[in-house]
Design an enzyme around this catalytic site. Structure first.
Site, PDB file in Angstrom:
ATOM      1  N   HIS A  72       5.970 -29.291  -6.902  1.00  0.00           N
ATOM      2  CA  HIS A  72       4.930 -28.520  -7.418  1.00  0.00           C
ATOM      3  C   HIS A  72       4.753 -27.601  -9.132  1.00  0.00           C
ATOM      4  CE1 HIS A  72       7.672 -25.729  -6.854  1.00  0.00           C
ATOM      5  NE2 HIS A  72       7.303 -24.764  -7.414  1.00  0.00           N
TER       6      HIS A  72
ATOM      7  N   ASP B 252       3.602 -23.714 -11.003  1.00  0.00           N
ATOM      8  CA  ASP B 252       3.717 -22.794 -10.685  1.00  0.00           C
ATOM      9  C   ASP B 252       2.596 -22.196 -10.919  1.00  0.00           C
ATOM     10  OD1 ASP B 252       6.457 -22.202  -9.726  1.00  0.00           O
ATOM     11  OD2 ASP B 252       6.829 -22.449 -11.580  1.00  0.00           O
TER      12      ASP B 252
ATOM     13  N   HIS C 182       8.170 -29.535 -10.117  1.00  0.00           N
ATOM     14  CA  HIS C 182       9.169 -29.396 -10.458  1.00  0.00           C
ATOM     15  C   HIS C 182       9.288 -29.454  -8.874  1.00  0.00           C
ATOM     16  CE1 HIS C 182       8.022 -24.782 -11.218  1.00  0.00           C
ATOM     17  NE2 HIS C 182       8.454 -24.769  -9.957  1.00  0.00           N
TER      18      HIS C 182
ATOM     19  N   ARG D 293      12.721 -15.519 -12.053  1.00  0.00           N
ATOM     20  CA  ARG D 293      11.715 -16.318 -12.861  1.00  0.00           C
ATOM     21  C   ARG D 293      10.496 -15.660 -13.368  1.00  0.00           C
ATOM     22  NH1 ARG D 293       7.766 -19.790  -9.016  1.00  0.00           N
ATOM     23  NH2 ARG D 293       6.758 -18.468  -9.469  1.00  0.00           N
TER      24      ARG D 293
HETATM   25  C1  SIN Z   1      10.634 -22.683  -8.764  1.00  0.00           C
HETATM   26  O1  SIN Z   1      10.381 -23.651  -7.415  1.00  0.00           O
HETATM   27  O2  SIN Z   1      10.009 -22.396  -9.225  1.00  0.00           O
HETATM   28  C2  SIN Z   1      12.098 -22.514  -8.393  1.00  0.00           C
HETATM   29  C3  SIN Z   1      12.672 -23.704  -8.738  1.00  0.00           C
HETATM   30  C4  SIN Z   1      13.912 -23.536  -8.046  1.00  0.00           C
HETATM   31  O3  SIN Z   1      14.698 -22.763  -7.165  1.00  0.00           O
HETATM   32  O4  SIN Z   1      14.632 -24.623  -8.393  1.00  0.00           O
END
Ligand code: SIN
Length: 305
Positions: free
Chosen positions: A119, A121, A280, A295
Site C-alpha cells: 500500500h 499511506d 511499501h 510514523r
Molecule cells: C506502514 O505501513 O506504514 C508501516 C511499515 C512498517 O512498519 O514497516
C-alpha cells in the site's frame, strides 16, 4: 517486458547518478529504488543547501534512509514538517500529546503486523499524501524489514496498449475495507493487533475519492501507477467484475520483485518514502519479538485540494 524493464532500470540509474551532492552522501541500496543518506543529523533543522540535497535525493530515489538518528517526537515531526504539513490519522491511535504520530507497534505475542500488505499511506483522502517518515525505536535484530516498490517502473514497463487503456481511468480509494466498521483491522483474527496498534473503528470518514490510475507526480512530472491493494476498491464507471480484472493485474504487476527493494531496520533508522510513486509492505517474519516505530505522514502541498 524485458526490453521495457531494461530501459526503466537504466532510467532509474541515470536519475540516481544525475544529482551532484555536496553536503550529503547518497548510497543506492538497490537498482529499483531506495538510497541510504549519510552526513545528516536530522535532530537539527536542515540548512538550505542540505534540505535541497535531501529533497533531491528523495525525488531521485523515491525512498531515502538515514541511520543512527536520535529523535524526540518533536524532532521527528520537525524534520517531516520541512516537507509539508502533517496528517492527523483519524483511524489509528496516536502517541500521547502528539496527534500526528502514529504508533506502529507489534508486541511479541501479536499475530498481526500493521502494514502487512502492499500500500501507499493515506491515498483515501481528497488530496493523497506526499510521503511518510517512519522512525525505529525498537526493532528485532533480524526480520521485520520493510519492502518498497517503484510505481514509475511499474507504469513504464506496461505495453503502450495497456498505457492507453489506463489513461483517463480513475481508481476509487477508501479506507473502509481496512479501517471501516467492518474493515479488516476490526475482524476477530486481528483483535490482538487492533489492541496493539490502537486502530479505532470509530466514526472517521470512509468516503470514496477517485484518483487517476496513471498519476503525474506533481514534483517530477513523471507518470506512475497509482493503485494499492488495500485502498483501491474499484475503477470509476466500471462494474466490480471489470474493475477487479484490471486492478488484480495492476496490483500484481506493480510489486514484481524486479521493481522492489528491502530495508533492514536498526534502532535509530529513519525511512522517508514518497507515497505518490511507491508502495511499501511490512514483513511479518519476526514473531515473538517486539517492534516499535513512530510514523508521521506529510500532506501534499503541491496539489490543490
Ligand atoms: C506502514 O505501513 O506504514 C508501516 C511499515 C512498517 O512498519 O514497516
Amino acid at each position: 517486458m524485458s526490453r521495457l524493464y531494461q530501459q526503466a532500470v537504466a532510467r532509474e540509474r541515470t536519475n540516481s547518478a544525475r544529482s551532484d551532492y555536496k553536503r550529503i552522501e547518497v548510497h543506492p541500496i538497490a537498482g529499483a529504488l531506495g538510497a541510504e543518506i549519510s552526513g545528516v543529523d536530522l535532530s537539527q533543522p536542515l540548512d538550505g543547501q542540505t534540505f535541497k540535497e535531501v529533497h533531491q535525493a528523495f525525488l531521485d530515489h523515491l525512498v531515502i534512509f538515514f541511520r543512527d538518528q536520535n529523535l524526540s517526537p518533536d524532532q521527528h515531526k520537525a524534520f517531516a514538517r520541512q516537507f509539508g504539513e502533517l496528517h492527523h490519522n483519524d483511524f489509528i491511535h496516536e502517541i500521547e500529546d502528539h496527534p500526528e504520530i502514529v504508533r506502529v507497534a507489534r508486541a511479541a505475542t501479536d499475530q498481526f503486523v500493521f502494514g502487512n500488505d502492499w500500500h501507499a499511506d493515506v491515498t483515501y483522502t481528497k488530496v493523497p499524501s506526499l510521503g511518510s517518515v517512519l522512525y525505529a525505536l525498537d526493532v528485532p535484530d533480524f526480520g521485520g524489514d520493510t519492502l518498497f516498490s517503484n510505481l514509475y517502473t511499474a507504469y513504464e514497463t506496461l505495453s503502450e496498449t495497456m498505457k492507453e487503456t489506463l489513461s483517463g481511468l480513475r481508481g476509487l480509494h477508501t479506507a473502509e475495507a481496512i479501517f471501516g466498521k467492518s474493515g479488516a483491522y476490526v475482524q476477530d483474527n486481528y483483535k490482538e493487533g487492533h489492541k496493539a496498534t490502537g486502530v479505532s473503528h470509530n466514526e472517521a470518514s470512509t468516503e470514496i475519492y477517485a484518483h487517476p490510475i496513471v498519476r503525474v507526480h506533481p514534483e517530477t512530472n513523471r507518470k506512475g501507477l497509482f493503485v494499492s491493494s488495500i485502498f483501491t476498491v474499484g475503477i470509476e464507471g466500471m462494474s466490480d467484475d471489470e474493475s477487479r480484472a484490471i486492478l488484480d493485474f495492476l496490483f500484481e504487476h506493480s510489486v514484481r520483485p524486479d521493481f522492489t527493494s528491502r530495508f533492514r531496520w536498526e534502532k535509530g533508522s529513519l525511512a522517508f518514502w514518497d507515497n505518490r510513486c511507491t508502495l511499501h509492505y511490512a514483513l511479518n517474519d519476526a514473531a515473538g519479538v517486539d517492534r516499535l516505530l513512530h510514523r508521521v505522514t506529510v500532506l501534499d502541498g503541491h496539489v490543490d485540494g
